[in-house]
Design an enzyme around this catalytic site. Structure first.
Site, PDB file in Angstrom:
ATOM      1  N   ASP A  12       0.755  -1.302   0.028  1.00 59.23           N
ATOM      2  CA  ASP A  12       0.029  -0.077   0.147  1.00 59.23           C
ATOM      3  C   ASP A  12       0.851   1.242   0.039  1.00 59.23           C
ATOM      4  OD1 ASP A  12      -2.474   1.634  -0.156  1.00 59.23           O
ATOM      5  OD2 ASP A  12      -2.678   1.183   2.140  1.00 59.23           O
ATOM      6  N   HIS A  29       2.259   3.654  -9.125  1.00 61.45           N
ATOM      7  CA  HIS A  29       2.107   1.861  -9.272  1.00 61.45           C
ATOM      8  C   HIS A  29       3.166   1.112 -10.146  1.00 61.45           C
ATOM      9  CE1 HIS A  29      -2.009   2.295  -7.469  1.00 61.45           C
ATOM     10  NE2 HIS A  29      -2.466   2.907  -8.505  1.00 61.45           N
ATOM     11  N   LEU A 123      10.545 -21.073  -4.857  1.00 55.39           N
ATOM     12  CA  LEU A 123       9.877 -20.307  -4.224  1.00 55.39           C
ATOM     13  C   LEU A 123       8.407 -20.102  -4.799  1.00 55.39           C
ATOM     14  CD1 LEU A 123      10.502 -16.625  -2.930  1.00 55.39           C
ATOM     15  CD2 LEU A 123       8.523 -16.767  -4.360  1.00 55.39           C
TER      16      LEU A 123
HETATM   17  C1  IPE Z   1      -5.304  -2.818   0.087  1.00 53.51           C
HETATM   18  O1  IPE Z   1      -4.824  -1.506  -0.177  1.00 53.51           O
HETATM   19  C2  IPE Z   1      -5.494  -3.566  -1.134  1.00 53.51           C
HETATM   20  C3  IPE Z   1      -4.065  -3.789  -1.935  1.00 53.51           C
HETATM   21  C4  IPE Z   1      -2.924  -3.470  -1.460  1.00 53.51           C
HETATM   22  C5  IPE Z   1      -4.295  -4.524  -3.264  1.00 53.51           C
HETATM   23  P1  IPE Z   1      -5.988  -0.346  -0.363  1.00 53.51           P
HETATM   24  O2  IPE Z   1      -5.492   0.985  -0.622  1.00 53.51           O
HETATM   25  O3  IPE Z   1      -7.408  -0.769  -1.432  1.00 53.51           O
HETATM   26  O4  IPE Z   1      -6.895  -0.484   1.060  1.00 53.51           O
HETATM   27  P2  IPE Z   1      -7.771   0.728   1.977  1.00 53.51           P
HETATM   28  O5  IPE Z   1      -8.859   1.129   1.037  1.00 53.51           O
HETATM   29  O6  IPE Z   1      -7.060   1.839   2.168  1.00 53.51           O
HETATM   30  O7  IPE Z   1      -8.345  -0.244   3.011  1.00 53.51           O
HETATM   31  C1  IPE Z   2      -1.534   0.174  -3.328  1.00 57.86           C
HETATM   32  O1  IPE Z   2      -1.611   1.513  -3.354  1.00 57.86           O
HETATM   33  C2  IPE Z   2      -1.781  -0.257  -4.641  1.00 57.86           C
HETATM   34  C3  IPE Z   2      -3.379  -0.695  -4.990  1.00 57.86           C
HETATM   35  C4  IPE Z   2      -4.123  -0.772  -3.876  1.00 57.86           C
HETATM   36  C5  IPE Z   2      -3.519  -1.416  -6.272  1.00 57.86           C
HETATM   37  P1  IPE Z   2      -2.655   2.563  -3.371  1.00 57.86           P
HETATM   38  O2  IPE Z   2      -2.938   2.900  -4.723  1.00 57.86           O
HETATM   39  O3  IPE Z   2      -3.648   2.205  -2.339  1.00 57.86           O
HETATM   40  O4  IPE Z   2      -1.785   3.941  -2.797  1.00 57.86           O
HETATM   41  P2  IPE Z   2      -2.373   4.991  -1.714  1.00 57.86           P
HETATM   42  O5  IPE Z   2      -3.072   4.165  -0.485  1.00 57.86           O
HETATM   43  O6  IPE Z   2      -3.450   5.629  -2.548  1.00 57.86           O
HETATM   44  O7  IPE Z   2      -1.472   5.708  -1.231  1.00 57.86           O
HETATM   45 MG    MG Z   3      -3.897   2.183  -0.689  1.00 56.06          MG
END
Ligand code: IPE
Ligand code: IPE
Ligand code: MG
Length: 240
Positions: A12, A29, A123
């Site tokens: 995240d 990303h 792995l």
């Molecule tokens: C969790 O991240 C899902 C993934 C890393 C794929 P999110 O960014 O979607 O989670 P929330 O919305 O902050 O809980």
């Molecule tokens: C995690 O990063 C990637 C996915 C959930 C696909 P985020 O896109 O959730 O990044 P933040 O939380 O907005 O910083």
């Molecule tokens: Mg996120």
């Protein structure tokens, strides 16, 4: 504890990383995908046997269409670019999630890669895509229900051995539950990741954003894990 057998990463913070660097979320990303690749390599070096990468949750469809589209594009590119090299390193690639929600082209690509890497045994990399823990449990329940309807004679026996019987109806029942779940970006929640399997996982939260998660951060998490005492409801030491 020594080295975890299975680590799940809730990757995240890509969006916040991009914002910090005045970049588009897509760049966060893209950097995140590079870090995922490096993390799998490091995991193999450290002797970890299973790595789950939570890449796209069933709730991530709520995001703008262009972001969702970019994420799936990135996933295909990641697989096309890195599969050969991962197979050479002994990485078996597996998918976990609701496959039917993905485009036919991506489904084909995943099936092909799963087959190509099938005999790799250093792995296992599990890609959790269109994955949700609640959805996995609901899908498992439906499959168990179907199995019971098809074979009503086994009902009593199967019900008597719950929850072990039920676990066999989850997506990848042969994979041991994660010993350690690492979530980056400072959020302290599970966000529907491996709800069933995380019952006794060690949780590690770091403020580091996923695109900044490097070898040092990884080793800090491993060090912290090595200091944890896992009891699974028992006692530290067994009196003899
Ligand atoms: C969790 O991240 C899902 C993934 C890393 C794929 P999110 O960014 O979607 O989670 P929330 O919305 O902050 O809980
Ligand atoms: C995690 O990063 C990637 C996915 C959930 C696909 P985020 O896109 O959730 O990044 P933040 O939380 O907005 O910083
Ligand atoms: Mg996120």
């Amino acid at each position: 504890m020594g080295i975890p057998t299975h680590i799940a990463f809730i990757m995240d913070g890509n969006g916040r990383w991009a914002k910090q660097h005045r970049l588009d979320r897509s760049e966060g990303h893209a950097k995140g995908a590079e870090v995922a690749e490096a993390t799998v390599r490091l995991s193999a070096d450290r002797g970890i046997r299973y790595v789950t990468l939570f890449a796209f949750s069933t709730e991530n469809w709520k995001r703008p269409e262009n972001e969702v589209h970019f994420l799936f594009q990135l996933l295909s590119e990641y697989l096309l670019e890195h599969t050969e090299e991962m197979i050479k390193k002994g990485v078996r690639i597996r998918f976990m999630g609701r496959m039917k929600g993905l485009s036919p082209a991506l489904q084909d690509l995943i099936r092909r890669i799963e087959a190509q890497s099938f005999s790799c045994d250093r792995l296992q990399m599990i890609l959790a895509v269109n994955y949700g823990g609640r959805q996995e449990i609901s899908d498992g329940f439906l499959r168990l229900h179907e199995a019971l309807n098809n074979d009503p004679g086994r009902k009593d026996e199967m019900i008597a051995s719950l929850p072990e019987t039920f676990e066999r109806y989850l997506y990848l029942p042969d994979i041991p539950p994660p010993d350690l779940i690492i979530r980056t970006s400072g959020e302290k929640r599970i966000s529907n990741c491996l709800l069933w399997q995380s019952a006794y996982s060690e949780l590690y939260f770091t403020d580091t954003l996923w695109p900044d998660f490097d070898e040092k951060c990884f080793d800090e998490a491993l060090k912290e894990y090595s200091r944890r005492k896992r009891r699974f409801g028992g006692l530290d030491e067994h009196p003899s």
